[in-house]
Motif scaffolding. Structure first.
Motif, short mmCIF file in Angstrom:
data_model
loop_
_atom_site.label_atom_id
_atom_site.label_comp_id
_atom_site.label_asym_id
_atom_site.label_seq_id
_atom_site.Cartn_x
_atom_site.Cartn_y
_atom_site.Cartn_z
N THR A 29 8.19 49.09 75.76
CA THR A 29 9.20 48.25 76.39
C THR A 29 9.38 46.98 75.58
O THR A 29 8.56 46.66 74.71
CB THR A 29 8.87 47.93 77.86
OG1 THR A 29 10.05 47.48 78.52
CG2 THR A 29 7.77 46.88 77.99
N ALA B 19 3.50 58.30 85.07
CA ALA B 19 4.08 59.37 84.24
C ALA B 19 3.00 60.29 83.68
O ALA B 19 1.84 59.91 83.50
CB ALA B 19 4.88 58.76 83.10
N VAL C 49 3.91 54.01 76.86
CA VAL C 49 5.22 53.50 77.27
C VAL C 49 5.54 52.27 76.41
O VAL C 49 4.75 51.34 76.32
CB VAL C 49 5.25 53.12 78.77
CG1 VAL C 49 6.59 52.50 79.15
CG2 VAL C 49 4.96 54.35 79.63
N THR D 221 5.82 52.93 85.28
CA THR D 221 5.99 54.20 84.57
C THR D 221 4.67 54.63 83.94
O THR D 221 4.27 55.80 84.04
CB THR D 221 7.09 54.07 83.49
OG1 THR D 221 8.31 53.67 84.12
CG2 THR D 221 7.29 55.37 82.75
N VAL E 147 13.89 55.19 82.39
CA VAL E 147 12.89 55.80 81.52
C VAL E 147 13.63 56.73 80.57
O VAL E 147 14.44 57.55 81.00
CB VAL E 147 11.86 56.61 82.35
CG1 VAL E 147 10.84 57.25 81.43
CG2 VAL E 147 11.19 55.72 83.39
N TYR F 48 7.14 57.44 76.13
CA TYR F 48 8.35 57.05 76.85
C TYR F 48 8.83 55.69 76.36
O TYR F 48 8.05 54.89 75.85
CB TYR F 48 8.09 56.96 78.35
CG TYR F 48 7.49 58.21 78.94
CD1 TYR F 48 8.30 59.21 79.45
CD2 TYR F 48 6.10 58.38 78.99
CE1 TYR F 48 7.74 60.37 79.99
CE2 TYR F 48 5.54 59.54 79.53
CZ TYR F 48 6.37 60.52 80.03
OH TYR F 48 5.83 61.66 80.56
N THR G 105 11.00 52.49 78.13
CA THR G 105 11.60 52.00 79.37
C THR G 105 12.32 50.69 79.11
O THR G 105 11.78 49.77 78.51
CB THR G 105 10.54 51.78 80.48
OG1 THR G 105 9.61 50.79 80.05
CG2 THR G 105 9.81 53.06 80.81
N ASP H 136 13.50 59.31 76.93
CA ASP H 136 12.83 60.05 75.87
C ASP H 136 13.18 59.32 74.58
O ASP H 136 14.37 59.12 74.29
CB ASP H 136 13.38 61.48 75.85
CG ASP H 136 12.84 62.34 74.72
OD1 ASP H 136 12.45 61.80 73.66
OD2 ASP H 136 12.85 63.57 74.88
N ASP I 174 21.30 56.83 77.21
CA ASP I 174 21.07 58.15 76.65
C ASP I 174 21.90 58.33 75.41
O ASP I 174 23.07 57.94 75.37
CB ASP I 174 21.41 59.25 77.68
CG ASP I 174 20.42 59.27 78.83
OD1 ASP I 174 19.21 59.16 78.58
OD2 ASP I 174 20.86 59.38 79.99
N THR J 199 -0.75 58.61 77.88
CA THR J 199 0.58 58.22 78.34
C THR J 199 0.87 56.90 77.65
O THR J 199 0.11 55.95 77.79
CB THR J 199 0.62 58.05 79.87
OG1 THR J 199 0.21 59.28 80.48
CG2 THR J 199 2.03 57.68 80.33
#
Length: 161
Positions: A103, A130, A101, A126, A142, A135, A137, A144, A159, A99
């Motif tokens: 940021t 998750a 992430v 997350t 969160v 990901y 963030t 994609d 998005d 996983t």
């Protein structure tokens, strides 16, 4: 083994500004200070590079990918500049059972008023909850990495459609 690995690559989160004309350098990673302030333990930090994300190229993105794949931890947090964070996250491709992430921050973690602390905390939540995958963030959301864009005018991520 630590619960998670933080890979730092620079960006605004670690910037040090020298004057009003925006002269800056990427300083020491601030992640130790931020996580210690929140009482977080059981992590390891890999300071990979100190770059503004606009200066990163595909060689740098591959270095991030290799660092993620080489990590002994299944959970990896990447602090990164916001301008090309999604591009680097997309470059990772398949990370197997990890996983990951990403940021960053719009204001340096050294500033009194900063989004860095919130973004790191949200990213960590997350990261720990998750499913395996990659990901991004920011701003309490969160994303994609294939379906996100930075809205410079609004100072946030959204998005991409």
């Amino acid at each position: 083994m630590p619960a998670f690995n933080v890979i730092t690559v620079g960006g605004t989160i670690d910037k040090v500004y020298f004057d009003a004309a925006s002269q800056f350098e990427i300083g020491d990673p601030q992640i130790h200070r931020v996580l210690a302030g929140a009482g977080v333990v059981d992590f390891v930090v890999t300071p990979l590079m100190r770059k503004d994300s606009l200066q990163m190229d595909d060689t740098d993105r591959e270095a991030v990918r290799q660092a993620v794949l080489a990590s002994a931890c299944d959970r990896v947090l990447v602090t990164h500049g916001t301008d090309t964070m999604a591009l680097t996250a997309r470059h990772l491709g398949d990370v197997g059972a990890r996983t990951v992430v990403f940021t960053g921050a719009m204001q340096p973690a050294r500033f009194l008023e900063t989004d860095a602390i919130f973004n790191i905390g949200f990213a960590l939540g997350t990261l720990m909850s998750a499913a395996p995958g990659v990901y991004l963030t920011m701003n309490g959301r969160v994303f994609d990495p294939h379906k996100v864009r930075k809205n410079r005018d609004q100072g946030r991520f959204e998005d991409a459609g």
